[in-house]
Structures are given as structure tokens and as C-alpha cells.
Scaffold this active site. Structure first.
Site, PDB file in Angstrom:
ATOM      1  N   MET A 155      76.473  64.787  30.405  1.00 64.24           N
ATOM      2  CA  MET A 155      75.702  64.064  29.386  1.00 64.24           C
ATOM      3  C   MET A 155      75.131  65.043  28.363  1.00 64.24           C
ATOM      4  SD  MET A 155      74.869  61.217  28.173  1.00 64.24           S
ATOM      5  CE  MET A 155      75.031  59.790  29.245  1.00 64.24           C
ATOM      6  N   GLY A 156      76.033  65.624  27.577  1.00 63.81           N
ATOM      7  CA  GLY A 156      75.594  66.461  26.450  1.00 63.81           C
ATOM      8  C   GLY A 156      75.598  65.597  25.198  1.00 63.81           C
ATOM      9  N   ARG A 157      75.745  66.276  24.050  1.00 57.82           N
ATOM     10  CA  ARG A 157      75.712  65.537  22.776  1.00 57.82           C
ATOM     11  C   ARG A 157      76.844  64.524  22.686  1.00 57.82           C
ATOM     12  NH1 ARG A 157      74.564  71.289  20.136  1.00 57.82           N
ATOM     13  NH2 ARG A 157      76.054  71.746  21.772  1.00 57.82           N
ATOM     14  N   ILE A 158      78.049  64.920  23.138  1.00 58.51           N
ATOM     15  CA  ILE A 158      79.188  63.995  23.035  1.00 58.51           C
ATOM     16  C   ILE A 158      79.012  62.854  24.035  1.00 58.51           C
ATOM     17  CG2 ILE A 158      81.720  63.782  23.134  1.00 58.51           C
ATOM     18  CD1 ILE A 158      81.846  66.786  22.327  1.00 58.51           C
ATOM     19  N   SER A 237      87.413  66.894  27.711  1.00 61.53           N
ATOM     20  CA  SER A 237      86.719  68.149  27.388  1.00 61.53           C
ATOM     21  C   SER A 237      87.644  69.358  27.545  1.00 61.53           C
ATOM     22  CB  SER A 237      85.433  68.298  28.195  1.00 61.53           C
ATOM     23  OG  SER A 237      85.653  68.112  29.568  1.00 61.53           O
ATOM     24  N   ARG A 238      88.073  69.649  28.767  1.00 56.77           N
ATOM     25  CA  ARG A 238      89.018  70.749  28.973  1.00 56.77           C
ATOM     26  C   ARG A 238      89.907  70.440  30.171  1.00 56.77           C
ATOM     27  NH1 ARG A 238      88.030  71.955  24.658  1.00 56.77           N
ATOM     28  NH2 ARG A 238      87.317  73.927  23.758  1.00 56.77           N
ATOM     29  N   GLU A 267      98.254  74.024  28.033  1.00 60.51           N
ATOM     30  CA  GLU A 267      98.462  73.394  26.724  1.00 60.51           C
ATOM     31  C   GLU A 267      99.323  74.302  25.867  1.00 60.51           C
ATOM     32  OE1 GLU A 267      94.722  72.201  25.003  1.00 60.51           O
ATOM     33  OE2 GLU A 267      94.233  70.938  26.702  1.00 60.51           O
ATOM     34  N   HIS A 286      95.289  67.203  22.583  1.00 62.84           N
ATOM     35  CA  HIS A 286      94.000  67.855  22.312  1.00 62.84           C
ATOM     36  C   HIS A 286      93.535  67.624  20.867  1.00 62.84           C
ATOM     37  CE1 HIS A 286      91.269  71.312  23.868  1.00 62.84           C
ATOM     38  NE2 HIS A 286      90.602  70.500  23.055  1.00 62.84           N
TER      39      HIS A 286
END
Ligand code: DGY
Length: 326
Positions: A155-158, A237-238, A267, A286
Site C-alpha cells: 500500500m504505497g502511492r500506487i 510491480s516487478r 524481461e 512492462h
């Protein structure tokens, strides 16, 4: 002698122009093909600043070659492609591009959720292949989004921006994060739960944690087995946070409904990768922050950071504080 910058990918001329006015700029000449390791190593040995892409691996070994390097500015919010500790030890500042990409990346995450749960890609593929013979009562039926439970891991900014979108779809939002965020809970009406509970309860799970030693393969066979058979998993995210072998098994055996993937362990994902043989994945290359406006804004932040460091100012958005190293 003017300071020298190496840019590891061909970027739009007008965005590079402000750097060219003040510094000597060298740029890799392809937009699609990544710089080779050999060229990167040669450049890193000579330049004062490096403007990198998330696909460039700047590890300790690569940093050994740096002689005059003062700053690495990464065209991404994530910076797991750079060994920031090794950079810090060498007195090299590392910067990233947070905030400007938050909403665009949340749009992608939510769009991928819609596309995955409602099976956009298989339906479109079937139409293009001439499979649409008549309207079908149960054809391409997927899972509802509105009114369901969304689980956000990270739960960060995104994460907050995704939660806001979910509220527009009348969803109940659960989240799991390293630290509980009481202010966010109040502001966005989201509920903190332990990871296992989130996986058990959510109809849709979105992964937004950064890639670290702690989050590496945090979603494996055990975690996937906790999810509902009707659930979708969205990874934006990754790569490397979800164990792709376990994910393949879960999708193949239909112990979860579908997955939407913007990021992969390797990737570009090899075309022969088993995940790409499955009908219940939606895969994109991505493109979380890929809107014209956002990518331009990110590039402007890199230009500003590089200029600041080369002109002796503290840059914004430094991810490896050098204060303790100095
Ligand atoms: C980032 O900036 O880290 C994102 O992954 C780009 O899409």
C-alpha cells in the site's frame, strides 16, 4: 572540459536537448534494443553521469569500472536494477522518478484487472480468428469486478491510487503492507489484513510491492493455494515477486481463475515461456507508466536530477542518501 553523460537508450531529442546545451551527451542509438554490457562498462568508466533504464543491470561488478561517475538517474520509480549500496560506497548518487507515474501505473493495474477478469484478450483473439459465429450465452464469461473484494499487496502511492479506483467500482478493499497505514485506512476506507487472510478473502489480488530480498517469490505455491478458485492475480510491480512455476501450475490446474501480468522474472519474457501457452493469462510488456505524458514527465525529472548533481546541487528523489557516506 564539460561533464559527460551517457544515456543508455535512444530518447526523444527535445527531452535530451537541455542536457546537450550544458554537457557532452552520448546516447545509445536504439530505442528498442538495450545497450550491450560491454558498451555500458566502457561508458561507465568515462562518464560523470549515467541515465539508465530499468532494464539496465548496474551491479557492483559494473560499478567497479566507474571512475568519475557522480550520478545514476533511473527512468523508473523502481531501482532494483541498481546496486544502490555499492553506488553509495563509491559516492555515486542514485535518483528515480516517483509520483509522476502513480496515476498512470494505477490506470494500468486497474485496466489489467478488468481485462484479465473479463477475458478481453481471449475474446478479441477469438473474434479476429473468425470464431464469432453467434452471440453465445456463456461465451467468454469472466468474473465481476464491481462489488467484489480487492486485495492490494503493497500500500504505497500506487496502491492508494488503485484503492481509489476500486471505490468507484464499489469494491471492498483489503490491503497488506509491511507497516499498517492508519491514515490511509481512514482516508480510503481500506482494511488491513495479514497476507494469508488477504489471499483467502480477495476476489482479485493486485501485487504492488517493490522487489527486495524480502518480497522475492513472496507469492509461491502455498500462497497461491490460499486463493479462491475464482480469483485473479494482477502483477504490476516487478517480476520475481510471484514464483512463475507455481503460477503456471495454479493457472494450468485452474486453482485460480486468471492472471494479468505486466512484469516477469526475465524481461522480455521468452516467447517459449510456458506461461504464454495458457489461455488464462493476459500479458503486457512492462507498460505500467507508458503514457506519453507520464514518460515525458519522468524524463524531465531525470534531466533535472542529472543537471542538479553536475552543477553541484542536491537532486530531488535521491534513493541512496549519501549523507552518512560523506
Ligand atoms: C517503474 O517505474 O518502476 C515502473 O515499473 C515502470 O512501468
Amino acid at each position: 572540459m564539460k561533464p559527460t553523460i551517457f544515456i543508455t537508450r535512444k530518447l526523444p531529442d527535445e527531452l535530451v536537448a537541455p542536457l546537450k546545451e550544458k554537457f557532452t551527451v552520448r546516447m545509445w542509438d536504439s530505442e528498442e534494443v538495450a545497450v550491450t554490457k560491454a558498451v555500458l562498462r566502457e561508458e561507465i568508466a568515462q562518464v560523470d553521469a549515467l541515465w539508465t533504464m530499468l532494464s539496465d543491470t548496474i551491479d557492483r561488478d559494473m560499478l567497479e569500472s566507474a571512475a568519475n561517475l557522480k550520478v545514476i538517474s533511473n527512468l523508473a520509480v523502481g531501482f532494483n536494477n541498481i546496486d544502490i549500496e555499492a553506488a553509495k560506497e563509491k559516492g555515486i548518487i542514485v535518483t528515480n522518478t516517483p509520483d509522476v507515474l502513480t496515476e498512470t501505473t494505477a490506470d494500468l493495474a486497474f485496466g489489467l484487472l478488468l481485462a484479465t477478469a473479463r477475458r478481453f484478450n481471449s475474446a478479441e483473439k477469438d473474434l479476429r480468428q473468425g470464431g464469432w459465429l453467434s452471440w453465445t450465452p456463456m461465451g467468454f464469461t469472466g468474473m465481476d469486478i464491481h462489488g467484489t473484494t480487492l486485495g492490494i499487496i503493497g500500500m504505497g502511492r500506487i496502491g492508494e491510487a488503485v484503492a481509489r479506483r476500486a471505490k468507484g467500482f464499489n469494491m471492498h478493499v483489503l490491503y497488506h503492507n509491511r507497516n499498517r497505514k492508519l491514515e490511509t485506512e481512514e482516508k480510503y476506507d481500506v482494511e488491513y489484513v495479514e497476507l494469508d487472510d488477504l489471499l483467502k478473502q480477495a476476489d482479485h489480488v493486485v501485487i504492488l510491492v517493490p522487489f527486495t530480498e524480502e518480497t522475492k517469490e513472496m507469492i509461491g505455491e502455498r500462497e497461491l493455494s490460499l486463493m479462491k478458485k475464482t480469483a485473479t492475480l494482477i502483477s504490476v510491480s516487478r517480476g520475481g515477486i510471484v514464483d512463475e512455476v507455481a503460477l503456471y501450475d495454479a493457472l494450468k490446474n485452474e486453482t485460480i481463475f486468471a492472471a494479468g501480468l505486466d512484469v516477469f522474472e526475465t524481461e522480455p519474457i521468452p516467447l517459449r515461456h510456458p506461461l504464454l501457452t495458457l489461455p488464462n493469462i493476459t500479458a503486457v510488456p512492462h507498460i505500467g507508466s507508458a503514457s506519453v505524458e507520464t514518460r515525458r514527465a519522468m524524463m524531465k525529472m531525470n534531466v533535472e536530477a542529472i543537471t542538479d548533481v553536475l552543477e553541484g546541487r542536491e537532486p530531488k528523489d535521491q534513493v541512496n542518501s549519501l549523507a552518512s557516506a560523506r
